[in-house]
Design a protein around this motif. Structure first.
Motif, PDB file in Angstrom:
ATOM      1  N   ASN A 197       0.954  -1.382   0.022  1.00  0.00           N
ATOM      2  CA  ASN A 197       0.046   0.029  -0.031  1.00  0.00           C
ATOM      3  C   ASN A 197       0.805   1.352  -0.046  1.00  0.00           C
ATOM      4  OD1 ASN A 197       0.627   0.061   2.669  1.00  0.00           O
ATOM      5  ND2 ASN A 197      -1.291  -0.134   3.547  1.00  0.00           N
ATOM      6  N   GLU A 198       2.283   1.230   0.122  1.00  0.00           N
ATOM      7  CA  GLU A 198       2.913   2.334   0.198  1.00  0.00           C
ATOM      8  C   GLU A 198       3.607   2.482  -1.458  1.00  0.00           C
ATOM      9  OE1 GLU A 198       6.096   1.280   3.011  1.00  0.00           O
ATOM     10  OE2 GLU A 198       4.819   1.417   4.465  1.00  0.00           O
ATOM     11  N   ILE A 199       3.440   1.440  -2.280  1.00  0.00           N
ATOM     12  CA  ILE A 199       4.010   1.660  -3.657  1.00  0.00           C
ATOM     13  C   ILE A 199       3.260   2.631  -4.209  1.00  0.00           C
ATOM     14  CG2 ILE A 199       4.902   0.366  -5.517  1.00  0.00           C
ATOM     15  CD1 ILE A 199       5.399  -1.772  -3.598  1.00  0.00           C
ATOM     16  N   VAL A 200       3.629   3.623  -4.982  1.00  0.00           N
ATOM     17  CA  VAL A 200       2.887   4.390  -5.787  1.00  0.00           C
ATOM     18  C   VAL A 200       2.928   3.823  -7.088  1.00  0.00           C
ATOM     19  CG1 VAL A 200       2.729   6.781  -6.798  1.00  0.00           C
ATOM     20  CG2 VAL A 200       3.251   6.423  -4.729  1.00  0.00           C
ATOM     21  N   LYS A 201       4.123   3.530  -7.617  1.00  0.00           N
ATOM     22  CA  LYS A 201       4.319   3.011  -8.936  1.00  0.00           C
ATOM     23  C   LYS A 201       5.795   2.175  -9.206  1.00  0.00           C
ATOM     24  CE  LYS A 201       6.594   6.499 -11.754  1.00  0.00           C
ATOM     25  NZ  LYS A 201       6.555   7.394 -13.039  1.00  0.00           N
ATOM     26  N   ARG A 230      17.579  -2.590 -13.584  1.00  0.00           N
ATOM     27  CA  ARG A 230      17.193  -2.384 -12.088  1.00  0.00           C
ATOM     28  C   ARG A 230      15.897  -2.029 -11.883  1.00  0.00           C
ATOM     29  NH1 ARG A 230      19.924   1.523 -14.044  1.00  0.00           N
ATOM     30  NH2 ARG A 230      19.116   3.553 -14.014  1.00  0.00           N
ATOM     31  N   ALA A 231      15.096  -2.266 -10.919  1.00  0.00           N
ATOM     32  CA  ALA A 231      13.610  -1.904 -10.716  1.00  0.00           C
ATOM     33  C   ALA A 231      13.704  -0.912  -9.707  1.00  0.00           C
ATOM     34  CB  ALA A 231      12.917  -3.261 -10.131  1.00  0.00           C
ATOM     35  N   ILE A 232      12.762   0.305 -10.145  1.00  0.00           N
ATOM     36  CA  ILE A 232      12.878   1.333  -8.943  1.00  0.00           C
ATOM     37  C   ILE A 232      11.317   1.279  -8.579  1.00  0.00           C
ATOM     38  CG2 ILE A 232      12.841   3.864  -9.092  1.00  0.00           C
ATOM     39  CD1 ILE A 232      14.787   3.636 -11.604  1.00  0.00           C
ATOM     40  N   ILE A 233      11.367   1.262  -7.199  1.00  0.00           N
ATOM     41  CA  ILE A 233       9.760   1.578  -6.596  1.00  0.00           C
ATOM     42  C   ILE A 233       9.620   2.706  -6.153  1.00  0.00           C
ATOM     43  CG2 ILE A 233       8.536   0.448  -4.598  1.00  0.00           C
ATOM     44  CD1 ILE A 233      10.355  -2.054  -4.617  1.00  0.00           C
ATOM     45  N   TYR A 234       8.808   3.333  -6.461  1.00  0.00           N
ATOM     46  CA  TYR A 234       8.336   4.732  -6.019  1.00  0.00           C
ATOM     47  C   TYR A 234       7.177   4.848  -5.041  1.00  0.00           C
ATOM     48  CZ  TYR A 234      10.721   5.933 -10.482  1.00  0.00           C
ATOM     49  OH  TYR A 234      11.663   6.410 -11.520  1.00  0.00           O
ATOM     50  N   THR A 235       7.685   5.331  -3.732  1.00  0.00           N
ATOM     51  CA  THR A 235       6.629   5.376  -2.747  1.00  0.00           C
ATOM     52  C   THR A 235       6.562   6.904  -2.659  1.00  0.00           C
ATOM     53  OG1 THR A 235       8.426   5.810  -1.087  1.00  0.00           O
ATOM     54  CG2 THR A 235       7.643   3.373  -1.631  1.00  0.00           C
ATOM     55  N   SER A 236       5.569   7.451  -1.750  1.00  0.00           N
ATOM     56  CA  SER A 236       5.300   8.873  -1.572  1.00  0.00           C
ATOM     57  C   SER A 236       6.622   9.516  -0.902  1.00  0.00           C
ATOM     58  CB  SER A 236       4.082   9.114  -0.648  1.00  0.00           C
ATOM     59  OG  SER A 236       4.335   8.338   0.511  1.00  0.00           O
TER      60      SER A 236
END
Length: 187
Positions: free
Chosen positions: A104-108, A127-133
């Motif tokens: 639920n913290e992951i934006v995209k 690499r994978a980039i996890i965007y959170t708020s």
């Protein structure tokens, strides 16, 4: 050697894929070499389709397939049994080397492709980039199929390949198509 805490976590283990690059290179060579032969013979005016089909295309594909067999066998084994674990997905979220992020913290989530080159890049690997708020979390050496696994775990998270990576892949594709036609102009 330091102990990887990700081994003890229950869930879908995502491993560093060691054999993707050789398979991609062999696949490109299997298609590109006959294309170069086609372009050069077509430009020279002595193109024979049946000779090109038997000598160029099928020979190249067969040779590349033979060299690919070990990697085709090792690749699924790498996905399941060996290779460094880069992250673990479970019902709570994504566990990675330096921490944990809840679904639920992951934006995209985006996948970034880097190609080795002459410039010094911040990263020299995919690499994978996890965007959170609050932050951007980078998972180095993550395989592309991580995006599909994330979609399966949490379908409401937007995932995709970054625009920069799409542009780079598109540029390389166009360059590979144009090079055989530019060789006679340079020579």
């Amino acid at each position: 050697m330091a102990k990887n805490r990700l081994r003890e976590i229950e869930g879908v283990k995502i491993r560093w894929q060691y054999f993707t690059a050789p398979l991609l290179i062999l696949g490109i060579v299997a298609i590109w070499v006959p294309f170069i032969i086609f372009a050069l013979e077509f430009n020279a005016g002595n193109f024979d389709f049946s000779k090109w089909l038997s000598d160029g295309l099928w020979t190249s594909v067969w040779i590349c397939f033979v060299f690919s067999v070990p990697f085709l066998i090792l690749s699924p084994l790498n996905r399941r049994f060996f290779g460094k674990i880069v992250c673990v997905l479970n019902e709570d979220g994504i566990h990675y080397k330096d921490g944990f992020v809840r679904w639920n913290e992951i934006v995209k989530m985006e996948y970034e492709i880097d190609f080795p080159g002459g410039h010094i890049a911040r990263y020299q690997y995919c690499r994978a980039i996890i965007y959170t708020s609050k932050e951007e979390i980078v998972i180095r050496h993550a395989p592309l199929f991580l995006l599909s696994k994330v979609k399966k775990q949490s379908s409401d998270i937007p995932t995709g390949v970054s625009k920069n990576s799409k542009g780079t892949v598109g540029f390389l594709f166009v360059a590979l198509l144009l090079i055989p036609f530019l060789i006679p102009l340079i020579a």
